[in-house]
Design a protein around this motif. Structure first.
Motif, mmCIF file in Angstrom:
data_model
loop_
_atom_site.group_PDB
_atom_site.id
_atom_site.type_symbol
_atom_site.label_atom_id
_atom_site.label_comp_id
_atom_site.label_asym_id
_atom_site.label_seq_id
_atom_site.Cartn_x
_atom_site.Cartn_y
_atom_site.Cartn_z
ATOM 1 N N SER A 1 29.948 53.097 59.205
ATOM 2 C CA SER A 1 30.329 52.397 60.437
ATOM 3 C C SER A 1 29.413 51.227 60.775
ATOM 4 O O SER A 1 29.591 50.578 61.805
ATOM 5 C CB SER A 1 30.334 53.386 61.612
ATOM 6 O OG SER A 1 29.048 53.976 61.772
ATOM 7 N N GLN B 1 30.970 63.012 67.236
ATOM 8 C CA GLN B 1 29.763 63.469 67.933
ATOM 9 C C GLN B 1 29.708 64.988 67.982
ATOM 10 O O GLN B 1 28.665 65.594 67.750
ATOM 11 C CB GLN B 1 29.746 62.913 69.368
ATOM 12 C CG GLN B 1 29.317 61.475 69.490
ATOM 13 C CD GLN B 1 29.034 61.101 70.941
ATOM 14 O OE1 GLN B 1 29.182 61.915 71.843
ATOM 15 N NE2 GLN B 1 28.649 59.868 71.145
ATOM 16 N N ASP C 1 29.622 59.306 64.089
ATOM 17 C CA ASP C 1 29.652 59.749 65.488
ATOM 18 C C ASP C 1 30.178 58.653 66.410
ATOM 19 O O ASP C 1 29.852 58.615 67.592
ATOM 20 C CB ASP C 1 28.265 60.210 65.935
ATOM 21 C CG ASP C 1 27.202 59.133 65.789
ATOM 22 O OD1 ASP C 1 27.539 58.023 65.335
ATOM 23 O OD2 ASP C 1 26.038 59.397 66.130
ATOM 24 N N GLU C 2 31.022 57.756 65.875
ATOM 25 C CA GLU C 2 31.623 56.709 66.701
ATOM 26 C C GLU C 2 32.684 57.267 67.640
ATOM 27 O O GLU C 2 33.009 56.656 68.653
ATOM 28 C CB GLU C 2 32.248 55.626 65.811
ATOM 29 C CG GLU C 2 31.240 54.689 65.159
ATOM 30 C CD GLU C 2 31.904 53.480 64.530
ATOM 31 O OE1 GLU C 2 32.926 53.673 63.830
ATOM 32 O OE2 GLU C 2 31.427 52.363 64.749
ATOM 33 N N THR C 3 33.241 58.427 67.291
ATOM 34 C CA THR C 3 34.272 59.049 68.112
ATOM 35 C C THR C 3 33.721 60.318 68.757
ATOM 36 O O THR C 3 32.753 60.911 68.262
ATOM 37 C CB THR C 3 35.497 59.427 67.254
ATOM 38 O OG1 THR C 3 35.101 60.430 66.310
ATOM 39 C CG2 THR C 3 36.029 58.208 66.506
#
Length: 804
Positions: free
Chosen positions: A583, A268, A262-264
């Protein structure tokens, strides 16, 4: 059984005996056993419907069920029968058992707890269904190359899953996006109608979960995402062959991978789509079942108990409100009463980042009707807060379902708490800290809502199956009744001082260590001394779990052995295993450091087998079933106040390992059960950690006072273990010096001293074995059967076996 296996091979696998390989025999055997499972499953389902029993619905994003063949055979009492049948067919049972892949449906403790709880619900004859996602590829398969973790798809379904039943007739449309229209009916009442812009189909797959002695069988229902229209034929015929499948790819991505990064923003969105997808499908399914039996949604809370396993399924609270109000025209307040009385919520973490929040713009775009309901619930709730705590703006800010201070985000932990009539922690310490920290203000608002349910493990998987030698020894000592009553483990305590029993106990451990040494040799090419102390830390790689502290102490021990090579050192093997999130770059760097340290230590001839270090890749349930029975020392060294409970600590102690650990999670209760002389406790308490953080997390002055730690940090910082890249770990060491949030430096000296106590006790075999027996004897409380009985009586209001 032999005939049944042969028939499955011939008619369903489609092979004759001479052409069959081990995988064919595994599938045939699984299908033959599955027939016996189905008999019990149908009886259980029929009984539930006939008696109108209340059902429990356990919603979890993870179910780490592991391999099922041996689990089902053990619970049905068919292990010897099947082994004998295969012997007659000339098939090696152990060989085909290894063919089964681990189901890639979870990551770690959360998923394994859910699996243990499902099995206990079946063993206690509680009508229940687990709900989750049928991940095509799960988390990832961990490959270590040159010490670096690399992630590959976990294709556990590549060759099929003989335990599952596909239910194509059970599917539900799940909506996303679109708009909400306001419609007035003939009575001038306004209704909200959601018109989703996109729909995805949720298709059911069932895996039966067998209880002990086969007395009851429940189901794990998993949802697979499918496109409503799998191909756009117009686009395909126009030559856009890839674009014609784009909607299918978008829909099916929902059930492809556990925990997409969910880094982008896209990551998400996919994570939120996953959570709503399985929550919405599960609610439609259980409501269909409820209406079939009881005709009206108004009795839902009387006949259904929904347990939210962490915050991941908490959008279900809002979805149930939407279904009741919009689809069934239930008045708002009545719908809210039904919702709150139906749900219970288990919190598993005190880490603020793990209490999920979602950006309001994302929620408004993806789930517009749900955002409306959240706003209205929040308005009514904050009015209630204002009445209870007039003028307390801080209280309202803290309790609001929407965080207005960090870019406007929906707080899913708050949603789960508000929408549940009971909220539980998973150890006594964790529950106490919940009341004092993350849910302090909610506890002030609803002081009777939080309660404790200390985690447990199923002894069937983690002792009876994983450690048959110790199981037989326990049965011989106490009697076979112990297999059905975990409280009888206390009767082992008098045997701790029996020299003959100690010897037998140690012999079982030695056999298990030899088996693990063989596995290590095969997988990583390192030869182990099976008579060394096996010091084990296997769990998800995370800074708060402090694998780094263990590695630094390993280096300190290495330095001490080299400084005094002629001293009679207690031989030790350090064993690590665990995955780092893709991540989580610092966690992945810790894995690399473990490998670098292992490379240096294992190639140093001056150690003469006094110390070895191994990292076992791709940690999963099946690997744990080999490692845990072989462990002498269990590393449970998380920063105090950060591990909610842990269940690995219980599994190790049940199998006769001694624990070195902090006063964190369930370690606190384990200390009470096994006695302070039989566990190695060290380090700052949760209160002391919090006090130190308030003062400073700069440890440079502290490090300067510790010669041992200073030498270790300097060696790592200067590249002694990374000559190919001397600066590789400088950032890691700087964080310990100046930003020691996880108290690695603060606890190092206490940990190092306690490890010397471990070595001294190991040198006294009788004392060590006595403590090992007392650890096994003290674990009866930590059975998942005990946990589920408490959930059943205190939260769900359902009876358990034996029925009173």
């Amino acid at each position: 059984m032999r005939d049944s296996i042969e028939q499955k091979l011939y008619y369903q696998v489609g092979k004759i005996r001479i052409a069959a390989n081990n995988r064919d025999w595994y599938v045939a055997t699984a299908l033959a056993v599955r027939d016996r499972v189905v008999d019990g499953w149908h009886r259980s389902t029929d009984s539930t419907y006939t008696h109108g029993a209340k059902r429990v619905y356990y919603m979890s994003l993870e179910f780490l069920i592991g391999r099922l063949l041996r689990d089902n055979l053990a619970n049905l009492g068919l292990n010897d029968v099947v082994k004998g049948a295969l012997d007659q067919l000339g098939v090696d049972f152990d060989a085909i058992r290894q063919i089964e892949p681990d189901a890639a449906l979870g990551n770690g403790g959360l998923g394994r707890l859910a699996a243990c709880y499902l099995e206990s619900m079946s063993s206690l004859a509680i009508p229940a269904i687990g709900y989750g996602i049928r991940y095509e590829r799960g988390l990832f398969r961990q490959i270590v190359k040159n010490g670096f973790q690399q992630e590959y798809p976990e294709d556990w379904l590549e060759l099929g899953n003989p335990w599952q039943f596909e239910r194509p007739e059970i599917s539900y449309n799940i909506g996303f996006g679109g708009e909400v229209a306001m419609v007035s009916d003939s009575d001038s009442e306004t209704q909200h109608v959601w018109h989703p812009a996109e729909r995805v189909e949720a298709v059911a797959y069932d895996i039966p979960i067998v209880g002990w002695r086969g007395r009851h069988v429940n189901a794990l229902r998993l949802w697979s995402a499918r496109a409503v229209d799998p191909i756009r034929l117009d686009a395909f015929n126009q030559g856009d062959h890839v674009g014609a499948l784009s909607e299918r790819a978008r829909a099916e991505s929902i059930s492809q991978v556990l925990y997409p990064s969910d880094e982008t923003p896209a990551g998400q969105e996919l994570r939120l789509r996953q959570e709503y997808f399985f929550a919405a499908a599960s609610l439609q399914d259980l409501l269909r079942r409820h209406l079939k039996s009881f005709k009206t949604v108004e009795t839902l809370h009387e006949k259904a108990a929904i347990q939210l396993n962490d915050t991941h399924p908490s959008i279900a609270v809002i979805e149930l409100m939407r279904i009741l109000v919009d689809d069934h025209n239930v008045p708002w307040q009545q719908a809210w009463d039904i919702t709150r009385e139906t749900f219970c919520y288990t919190n598993h973490t005190l880490l603020p980042e793990a209490l999920e929040t979602w950006p309001v713009p994302l929620m408004e775009r993806l789930l517009p009707r749900h955002m409306q309901i959240i706003y209205l619930l929040n308005l009514m709730f904050l009015d209630e807060v204002k009445q209870r705590f007039p003028g307390d703006v801080a209280m309202m800010t803290s309790l609001s379902l929407v965080d207005e201070t960090h870019g406007r985000r929906v707080r899913m932990g708050n949603v789960a708490f508000l929408g549940s009539h009971k909220v539980n922690g998973v150890s006594a310490l964790h529950t106490d800290l919940m009341r004092k920290t993350v849910f302090h203000d909610f506890n002030a608002m609803y002081p009777d809502r939080i309660n404790n349910k200390t985690n447990g493990i199923t002894f069937r998987r983690w002792l009876y199956q994983s450690n048959p030698g110790l199981t037989q020894l326990v049965v011989d000592a106490v009697g076979p009744e112990i297999l059905d009553d975990e409280t009888l483990f206390a009767k082992l305590a008098p045997f701790a001082d029996d020299a003959s029993f100690q010897e037998k106990f140690a012999a079982v451990k030695q056999d298990n260590k030899a088996a693990l040494a063989k596995l290590v040799r095969e997988r990583v090419g390192v030869r182990l001394n099976p008579h060394a102390l096996f010091d084990v830390q296997i769990k998800r790689i995370h800074e708060y779990k402090r694998q780094l502290l263990n590695i630094l102490e390993t280096i300190a021990l290495y330095n001490a052995i080299r400084a005094q090579p002629m001293r009679d050192w207690a031989p030790r093997v350090k064993i690590f295993a665990g995955k780092a999130a893709p991540s989580y770059h610092r966690a992945k760097l810790i894995i690399k450091l473990a490998h670098d340290v292992a490379r240096v230590i294992n190639s140093d001839p001056t150690l003469r087998d006094a110390l070895k270090v191994v990292f076992l890749p791709n940690y999963n349930v099946s690997l744990a079933e080999v490692v845990i029975p072989a462990a002498d020392l269990s590393e449970q060294i998380s920063t105090a106040g950060m591990e909610a409970s842990g269940t690995g600590n219980m599994k190790f102690a049940l199998n006769g390992a001694l624990t070195i650990g902090t006063l964190d999670g369930a370690n606190v209760e384990m200390l009470e059960r096994v006695g302070s002389d039989n566990i190695f406790i060290f380090g700052l308490t949760a209160e002391e950690v919090e006090a130190r953080r308030r003062q400073t997390i700069d440890s440079s002055d502290f490090i300067a006072k510790s010669d041992v730690l200073q030498e270790v940090l300097t060696a790592v910082e200067n590249g002694n273990f990374s000559p190919d890249d001397p600066g590789r770990y400088r950032g890691l060491i700087e964080a310990i010096r100046y930003h020691d949030y996880f108290m690695v430096a603060a606890d190092f000296d206490a940990y190092y001293r306690r490890q010397r106590d471990v070595a001294a006790t190991w040198r006294r075999p009788s004392d060590w074995r006595r403590s090992a027996v007392l650890n096994t004897a003290g674990m009866g409380f930590f059975s998942s059967d005990r946990s589920i009985r408490e959930y059943a009586s205190d939260l769900w209001n359902v009876p358990t076996w034996p029925k009173k």
